[in-house]
Enzyme design. Structure first.
Site, short mmCIF file in Angstrom:
data_model
loop_
_atom_site.label_atom_id
_atom_site.label_comp_id
_atom_site.label_asym_id
_atom_site.label_seq_id
_atom_site.Cartn_x
_atom_site.Cartn_y
_atom_site.Cartn_z
N ARG A 59 39.18 42.17 56.15
CA ARG A 59 38.36 42.20 54.71
C ARG A 59 38.65 41.08 54.20
O ARG A 59 37.66 40.69 53.24
CB ARG A 59 38.88 43.63 54.13
CG ARG A 59 37.97 43.82 52.87
CD ARG A 59 38.43 45.37 52.45
NE ARG A 59 37.58 45.53 51.17
CZ ARG A 59 38.00 45.98 49.77
NH1 ARG A 59 39.48 45.97 49.51
NH2 ARG A 59 37.44 46.03 48.85
N HIS A 63 35.61 38.72 52.32
CA HIS A 63 35.64 38.64 50.72
C HIS A 63 35.62 37.11 50.61
O HIS A 63 35.24 36.70 49.60
CB HIS A 63 36.76 39.51 50.12
CG HIS A 63 36.46 40.79 50.16
ND1 HIS A 63 36.88 41.39 48.91
CD2 HIS A 63 35.58 41.61 50.73
CE1 HIS A 63 36.26 43.02 48.95
NE2 HIS A 63 35.73 43.01 50.16
N ASN A 91 38.95 42.82 44.65
CA ASN A 91 39.90 42.26 45.54
C ASN A 91 41.33 42.79 45.15
O ASN A 91 42.29 42.21 45.93
CB ASN A 91 40.21 40.57 45.43
CG ASN A 91 38.81 40.08 46.13
OD1 ASN A 91 38.02 40.45 46.95
ND2 ASN A 91 38.48 38.52 45.59
N HIS A 188 34.16 48.37 59.30
CA HIS A 188 34.80 49.43 58.95
C HIS A 188 35.25 50.70 59.78
O HIS A 188 35.78 51.80 59.60
CB HIS A 188 33.74 50.14 57.63
CG HIS A 188 33.42 49.52 56.56
ND1 HIS A 188 32.22 49.25 56.37
CD2 HIS A 188 34.27 48.76 55.63
CE1 HIS A 188 32.20 48.26 55.19
NE2 HIS A 188 33.36 48.14 54.86
C1 HEM Z 1 28.15 45.83 53.47
C2 HEM Z 1 28.79 45.82 52.20
C3 HEM Z 1 30.24 46.22 52.31
C4 HEM Z 1 30.83 47.12 51.27
C5 HEM Z 1 30.04 47.78 49.99
C6 HEM Z 1 32.13 47.13 51.59
C7 HEM Z 1 33.03 47.91 50.87
C8 HEM Z 1 34.24 48.58 51.13
C9 HEM Z 1 35.12 49.30 50.22
C10 HEM Z 1 34.51 50.23 48.90
C11 HEM Z 1 36.05 49.48 50.86
C12 HEM Z 1 37.33 50.27 50.55
C13 HEM Z 1 38.32 49.46 49.70
C14 HEM Z 1 39.39 50.41 48.95
O1 HEM Z 1 39.34 51.56 49.08
O2 HEM Z 1 40.40 49.78 48.52
C15 HEM Z 1 36.11 48.81 52.26
C16 HEM Z 1 37.29 48.40 53.07
C17 HEM Z 1 37.07 47.63 54.23
N1 HEM Z 1 36.03 46.69 54.38
FE1 HEM Z 1 34.09 46.62 53.66
N2 HEM Z 1 32.19 46.58 52.64
C18 HEM Z 1 31.35 45.88 53.05
C19 HEM Z 1 31.40 45.17 54.26
C20 HEM Z 1 32.44 44.63 54.99
C21 HEM Z 1 32.39 43.64 56.06
C22 HEM Z 1 31.29 42.92 56.21
C23 HEM Z 1 33.58 43.73 56.51
C24 HEM Z 1 34.02 42.82 57.75
C25 HEM Z 1 33.36 42.48 58.69
C26 HEM Z 1 34.29 44.93 55.90
C27 HEM Z 1 35.60 45.09 56.31
C28 HEM Z 1 36.21 46.23 55.63
C29 HEM Z 1 37.71 46.54 56.08
C30 HEM Z 1 38.26 46.14 57.45
C31 HEM Z 1 37.97 47.34 55.23
C32 HEM Z 1 39.44 48.10 55.12
C33 HEM Z 1 40.37 47.52 54.52
C34 HEM Z 1 41.94 47.94 54.83
O3 HEM Z 1 42.13 49.03 55.05
O4 HEM Z 1 42.72 47.17 54.10
N3 HEM Z 1 33.54 45.15 54.74
N4 HEM Z 1 34.88 48.00 52.29
#
Ligand code: HEM
Length: 194
Positions: A59, A63, A91, A188
């Site tokens: 993530r 970002h 972030n 995700h």
């Molecule tokens: C398409 C638009 C995207 C949105 C709106 C989005 C939104 C989010 C949100 C809201 C979370 C949870 C954050 C939290 O609860 O603290 C999250 C987690 C995450 N996102 Fe996304 N995301 C997007 C795209 C991506 C992309 C492109 C990737 C990587 C290829 C990605 C990888 C991740 C990962 C790995 C997590 C988990 C992080 C953790 O467990 O520390 N996301 N995302």
């Protein structure tokens, strides 16, 4: 959803499209040939102690790339009157920055002043997917570290409330297609959400 070849393809596109400078395969061939194995070991060791590390690094890379390209600007600290990306609302839940710091420190001990933090983060994101049971991919090298990092720009990250049109627009502004959006959303597969 599992990590797919499409996701891998999209990640490589993301790396290329969000950068202005040209990247190459042997950028560190003479100056730091061991860099990728050094980073892979640091990420592996950190993951063995904390299973949340791979999702955090994947993530973090996303970002980083979405704001000013993959220039490591997400790693910079707020300083003086400047609030850095790291302290922007989307972030605040990024974590495991220490892994990139450890990797940078370990790389610096072997090849000082050569490898950018942006490249280290790109390697670490790839290694994270591999450690999570996903595919590997080739990471082009030679990203330059940016010096500008503004929390105010993190509003450019796609919000969790976005509908599909807004998501599509956010991705297309960075040269990414609907197919890339769907594939990258497979990121995700790992991690947590509030
Ligand atoms: C398409 C638009 C995207 C949105 C709106 C989005 C939104 C989010 C949100 C809201 C979370 C949870 C954050 C939290 O609860 O603290 C999250 C987690 C995450 N996102 Fe996304 N995301 C997007 C795209 C991506 C992309 C492109 C990737 C990587 C290829 C990605 C990888 C991740 C990962 C790995 C997590 C988990 C992080 C953790 O467990 O520390 N996301 N995302």
């Amino acid at each position: 959803m599992a990590f797919t070849i499409e996701m891998l393809y999209s990640l490589v596109i993301l790396l290329f499209c969000s950068l202005g400078n040209s990247l190459s395969s042997n950028y560190y061939g003479k100056t730091c040939p061991e860099v990728e194995s050094i980073v892979a070991k640091v990420v592996k060791d950190a993951t063995s102690k904390d299973k949340t590390v791979p999702a955090a690094l994947l993530r973090m890379h996303f970002h980083d790339c979405f704001i000013r390209g993959c220039d490591g600007s997400v790693l910079l600290e707020s300083k003086g009157g400047n609030k850095a990306e790291k302290d922007g609302p989307p972030n605040l839940s990024l974590h495991a920055f220490y892994v990139i710091q450890n990797a940078k420190k370990t790389v610096e001990a072997v090849c000082p002043g050569v490898v950018s933090c942006a490249d280290i983060l790109a390697f670490a994101a790839r290694d994270s997917v591999v450690l999570s049971g996903g595919p590997t991919w080739y990471v082009p090298k030679g990203r330059k570290d940016g010096r500008t990092s503004k929390a105010s720009e993190t509003t450019q990250l796609p919000a969790p409330t976005f509908n599909i049109s807004q998501l599509q627009k956010s991705f297309s502004l960075r040269g990414l297609s609907m197919e890339d959006l769907v594939a990258l959303s497979g990121g995700h597969t790992v991690g947590f959400s509030h």
